[in-house]
Write a protein that holds these residues in place. Structure first.
Motif, short mmCIF file in Angstrom:
data_model
loop_
_atom_site.label_atom_id
_atom_site.label_comp_id
_atom_site.label_asym_id
_atom_site.label_seq_id
_atom_site.Cartn_x
_atom_site.Cartn_y
_atom_site.Cartn_z
N ALA A 179 41.38 24.10 28.69
CA ALA A 179 40.31 23.60 29.56
C ALA A 179 40.36 22.08 29.65
O ALA A 179 40.17 21.51 30.73
N GLY A 180 40.63 21.42 28.54
CA GLY A 180 40.78 19.97 28.57
C GLY A 180 41.97 19.53 29.38
O GLY A 180 41.92 18.55 30.12
N LEU A 181 43.07 20.27 29.24
CA LEU A 181 44.29 19.95 29.98
C LEU A 181 44.08 20.07 31.48
O LEU A 181 44.56 19.24 32.26
N TYR A 182 43.36 21.13 31.90
CA TYR A 182 43.21 21.41 33.33
C TYR A 182 41.91 20.88 33.91
O TYR A 182 41.65 21.05 35.11
N GLY A 183 41.07 20.25 33.09
CA GLY A 183 39.85 19.63 33.60
C GLY A 183 38.80 20.62 34.06
O GLY A 183 38.19 20.45 35.12
N CYS A 184 38.57 21.67 33.28
CA CYS A 184 37.56 22.66 33.63
C CYS A 184 36.77 23.05 32.38
O CYS A 184 37.15 22.71 31.25
N ASP A 185 35.68 23.77 32.56
CA ASP A 185 34.92 24.30 31.43
C ASP A 185 35.64 25.51 30.85
O ASP A 185 36.26 26.28 31.59
N ALA A 186 35.54 25.69 29.54
CA ALA A 186 36.25 26.79 28.89
C ALA A 186 35.78 28.15 29.40
O ALA A 186 36.57 29.10 29.43
N ASP A 187 34.51 28.27 29.82
CA ASP A 187 34.04 29.58 30.31
C ASP A 187 34.55 29.89 31.71
O ASP A 187 34.31 30.97 32.24
#
Length: 371
Positions: free
Chosen positions: A71-79
């Motif tokens: 999620a950090g790599l792709y810039g999104c929330d983990a959910d």
């Protein structure tokens, strides 16, 4: 809630018969705590080859540490992220969750990645094709473009539930503009999910379509660690989408999709040091891609080298049979595209190391001299 907000809810696209589907609840699904785990019928002792004993336990179905790193790599929330066995599993899950066998359809834009159609047909789902445009207009770069107007017409005229877009495209190497993707998704928001496959996104100048999901939640994005991150053997892929849709896909997924060694290795590969090495490797590929493109463009044996935002080049040859034979004779294996629609003279060549690329150039130059 406004009417537009209701239309933009991707949960409306999920199969009605799966609305109450809970999926399989594995022994690792429940959030339980204890020091003696006897709920999964696992072996009480490790295998002789398992030195630390970790493999006698089933893995976490959706490992939290890996999801957080991705999620950090792709810039999104983990959910909003589901991890699984490469992009192939994500494609299959999307088709199964959204398409009714024998009733719905998916739309693809050939020439493109073949697994979209394979997954659909194995599921009893029709495949509608809207071919890419091989654009040679003098005011535009030579390359393939999606016919967005034709895609919208076909998707609204038939029972299309998923539109698969590959950007950068495989095998074309062309990236699609985000504004056109968003406009298409808006036109189809009460009809279809627009899936953007970004397997080669790290090599592209175009930003990820994941940035569009807040405004158009009927967009989903596929990512993978197989290409730029050099982990093809680990089979780590992700789908980024609306959190509600991610929950549905999770219920359709196998209980333990990723092996423990692959999870551990993927986590290590996403450390700051490993990411820095990946970035350096991508920069090397980009430099070699341009050098290989220029060298092949100068060859009289080559009809056309397409511009690419991926880690490969699509090349048309005057004598494609001779080119394939010459490369194989030199010990170089490339992807034969001659059976693909509209690519009867084309080969796809992955950008390798400098020495490997020199071997490709030398082989093609030899072909040129013998014609």
């Amino acid at each position: 809630m406004s009417a537009s907000a209701v239309k933009a809810d991707p949960m409306r696209l999920v199969r009605e018969d799966l609305a109450g589907f809970a999926g399989y609840a594995s022994a690792r699904t429940a959030a339980l705590d204890g020091d003696t785990w006897l709920n999964a019928n696992e072996s009480p002792s490790p295998n002789a080859a398992d030195t630390d004993g970790a493999l006698r336990r089933y893995p976490d179905p959706q490992p939290g540490a890996l999801r957080t790193l991705l999620a950090g790599l792709y810039g999104c929330d983990a959910d909003r992220l589901l991890v699984g066995r490469g992009s192939d599993e994500a494609i299959d899950l999307l088709v199964r969750a959204l398409c009714r066998p024998g009733a719905d359809a998916v739309l693809v834009t050939p020439p493109t990645f073949g697994m979209y159609a394979v997954s659909a047909r194995l599921h009893g789902t029709a495949v509608i094709e809207v071919p890419l445009l091989d654009n040679e207009a003098p005011d535009r770069p030579i390359g393939f473009e999606a016919d967005f107007a034709a895609i919208e017409r076909a998707a609204t005229a038939g029972p299309v539930k998923i539109v698969f877009l590959c950007s950068p495209g495989n095998p074309t190497g062309s990236a699609l503009p985000l504004e056109r993707i968003e406009t298409l998704a808006r036109a189809l928001q009460d009809r279809a999910l627009v899936v953007v496959d970004e397997a080669y996104g790290e090599f592209s100048e175009v930003a990820s379509a994941a940035s569009l999901i807040d405004r158009q939640p009927n967009i989903a994005v596929l990512r993978t660690l197989s290409k730029a991150h050099a982990l093809a053997g680990a089979r780590i892929g992700s789908v980024i989408a609306d959190a509600g849709l991610i929950a549905v896909l999770r219920r359709c997924q196998a209980p333990y999709p990723l092996p423990t060694p692959c999870i551990d290795f993927a986590c290590r590969s996403l450390s700051a040091e490993a990411i820095a090495r990946t970035d350096a490797g991508v920069a090397q590929v980009l430099a070699e891609r341009e050098r290989l493109h220029a060298a092949l463009t100068d060859s009289a044996a080559v009809r056309r080298v397409y511009p690419s935002q991926a880690n490969f080049l699509l090349v048309r040859f005057h004598e494609p049979d001779a080119a394939m034979a010459r490369l194989l004779a030199a010990g170089i294996v490339v992807r034969d595209q001659r059976a693909a629609s509209g690519l009867g003279d084309a080969l796809r060549i992955t950008v390798g190391t400098r020495d490997q690329n020199n071997r490709v150039i030398d082989a093609i130059n030899t072909l040129e001299r013998t014609q």
